[in-house]
Design an enzyme around this catalytic site. Structure first.
Site, PDB file in Angstrom:
ATOM      1  CE  LYS A  58      22.761  28.299  67.782  1.00 41.00           C
ATOM      2  NZ  LYS A  58      23.941  27.205  67.605  1.00 41.00           N
ATOM      3  NE  ARG A 105      24.929  28.562  70.635  1.00 38.92           N
ATOM      4  CZ  ARG A 105      26.293  29.253  69.954  1.00 38.92           C
ATOM      5  NH1 ARG A 105      26.419  30.619  69.723  1.00 38.92           N
ATOM      6  NH2 ARG A 105      27.293  28.418  69.566  1.00 38.92           N
ATOM      7  CB  SER A 106      24.624  23.038  74.185  1.00 40.95           C
ATOM      8  OG  SER A 106      26.019  23.868  73.963  1.00 40.95           O
ATOM      9  CE  LYS A 125      18.138  23.725  67.012  1.00 41.14           C
ATOM     10  NZ  LYS A 125      19.332  23.735  66.576  1.00 41.14           N
ATOM     11  CG  ASP A 134      22.166  21.318  64.326  1.00 35.82           C
ATOM     12  OD1 ASP A 134      22.856  21.341  63.568  1.00 35.82           O
ATOM     13  OD2 ASP A 134      22.282  21.768  65.439  1.00 35.82           O
ATOM     14  CD  GLN A 190      25.629  19.671  68.113  1.00 32.13           C
ATOM     15  OE1 GLN A 190      26.815  19.525  68.166  1.00 32.13           O
ATOM     16  NE2 GLN A 190      25.147  21.123  68.056  1.00 32.13           N
ATOM     17  CD  GLU A 202      20.908  24.335  63.223  1.00 33.24           C
ATOM     18  OE1 GLU A 202      21.818  24.831  64.208  1.00 33.24           O
ATOM     19  OE2 GLU A 202      19.640  24.060  63.868  1.00 33.24           O
ATOM     20  CD  GLU A 244      20.837  22.144  72.342  1.00 34.04           C
ATOM     21  OE1 GLU A 244      19.961  21.520  71.853  1.00 34.04           O
ATOM     22  OE2 GLU A 244      21.829  22.748  72.021  1.00 34.04           O
TER      23      GLU A 244
END
EC number: 4.2.1.11
Length: 429
Positions: A341, A370-371, A392, A246, A167, A289, A209
């Site tokens: 998160k 988050r995305s 991140k 990730d 990802q 991750e 992202e």
């Protein structure tokens, strides 16, 4: 003067054009704080519930009017008259009123938006920056550090419409002396990568992202093209800049196997551990991750045994910012880091608890977006306030990502030497 006198909520849009919740908390002094709840694409099964309306005639069922109404009625009635300085009491009141483990009655998106808005209003009332107020709540006043950015410059998996299974492919400017220098290094690599992809005839459109999302023959090819970009930008791989992945492995874990459809390869859990270990040996990858599915705890133990002494192994879907699950992971020596998160757990107090538990156990804590993001920059203040050391928040384009970087630039300018940038020392490896 810090008593809550009003709470308002609105349905607004996130960076993917989907509705999300914005809350506004107004205090007796006139201080106002507002915050938005983010939203994820690849989500852990044990995350707190993001309450959606399900009305297919509005926003394809993704409306959040129910959550908004919960704030404007139940939560408002619950919190008006309470002191915004007592964050834990506010969060506990909302959690107790919801009464479920996953906040499915009021909605984690509703509770979180109010939780963060209250903290912002309290900071305004105290006439201090948000990071200073969060540090007070955390019991660590004045103990700041600037985070190393983990910049997601190639997107795959659920964050992009391409054939790359992993990802996120990230760079970390660990050799920088300041956050501002780290950001510049990342931006220069990003622009070099764009030119390299363009010259190869590959797609330079970006994913959720802000990273590029080209079709590539293998996941390893993504690492190779990033390495060329690092070198073209004039930096030394492994010294100035390191790499991170990730995997979001839960997205391609099927029937006990890891199916990398983009490469046409299927691995057993042990074989996938070896695959990741091989990548970490060949390239300066210092963080991985979700290298295993959230349910594959034996696989996590295997991966931790194989490379946990030299690679930061971050649990995202594995731990979902939940202290109960994290505690079990620590006891079983699973992973060595947690992704943080807000909306996985649904309140500021619980988020701070997860960070503290990780740090007390010698695990690192990586603060994350988050995305589906908004212009809200709270995670930047959280990273500095808790001295988490890593953040991140995407690539070097899209204002929903860059807004966090720009907030960090301003914080570094304010704090100077009081918030050191520690680079490589922040990583568990």
């Amino acid at each position: 003067m810090t008593k809550i006198v009003d709470i308002k909520a609105f349905e607004v849009l996130d960076s993917r054009g989907n509705p999300t919740v914005m809350a506004e908390v107004i205090l007796e002094s006139g201080a106002v704080g507002s915050a938005c709840a983010p939203s994820g694409a690849s989500t852990g099964s044990r995350e707190a519930l993001e309450l959606r309306d399900g009305d297919k005639s509005r926003y394809l069922g993704k409306g959040v009017l129910t959550a908004v109404n919960n704030i404007n009625t139940t939560i408002k009635n619950l919190l008006v008259g309470k002191d915004a300085l007592d964050q834990r009491a506010l969060d506990k009141a909302m959690i107790d009123a919801d009464g479920t483990d996953n906040k499915s009655v009021l909605g984690a998106n509703a509770i979180l938006a109010v939780s963060l808005a209250a903290a912002k209003a309290a900071a305004v009332a105290k006439k201090v920056p948000l990071y200073a107020h969060i540090a007070d709540l955390n019991g660590t006043p004045g103990k700041y550090s600037m985070p190393v950015p983990m910049m997601n410059i190639i997107n795959g998996g659920e964050h992009a419409d391409n054939n790359v299974d992993i990802q996120e492919f990230m760079v970390q400017p660990v050799g920088a002396k300041t956050f501002a220098e780290a950001l510049r290094i990342g931006a220069e690599i990003f622009h070099n990568l764009k030119k390299i992809l363009h010259d190869k005839g590959l797609n330079t459109a970006v994913g959720d992202e802000g990273g590029f999302a080209p079709n590539l023959p293998s996941n390893e090819e993504a690492l190779k093209v990033i390495i060329v970009a690092v070198e073209k930008a004039g930096y030394k791989l492994g010294e100035d800049v390191t790499l991170a992945l990730d995997c979001a492995s839960s997205e391609f874990y099927k029937d006990g196997q890891y199916d990398l459809a983009g490469e046409g390869k299927v691995f057993s859990s042990a074989e996938f551990s070896d695959y990741l270990a091989d990548l970490a040996n060949k390239y300066p990858i210092i963080s991985i991750e979700d290298g295993k599915d959230e349910s594959d705890w034996d696989g996590w133990a295997d991966l931790t045994n194989k490379i946990g002494n030299k690679v930061q192994l971050v649990g995202d879907d594995l731990f979902v910012t939940n202290t109960r699950i994290l505690k079990e992971g620590i006891e079983k020596k699973i992973a060595n880091s947690i992704l943080i998160k807000f909306n996985q757990i649904g309140s500021l107090s619980e988020t701070l608890d997860a960070i503290k538990m990780a740090q007390d156990a010698g695990y690192t804590a990586v603060i994350s977006h988050r995305s589906g993001e908004t212009e809200d920059t709270t995670i930047a203040d959280l990273a500095v306030a808790t001295a988490a050391g890593q953040i991140k928040t995407g690539s070097l384009c899209r204002s929903d990502r860059v807004s966090k970087y720009n907030r960090l630039l301003r914080i570094e300018a304010e704090l100077g030497a009081a918030a050191p940038y520690k680079g490589r020392a922040e990583f568990k490896s």
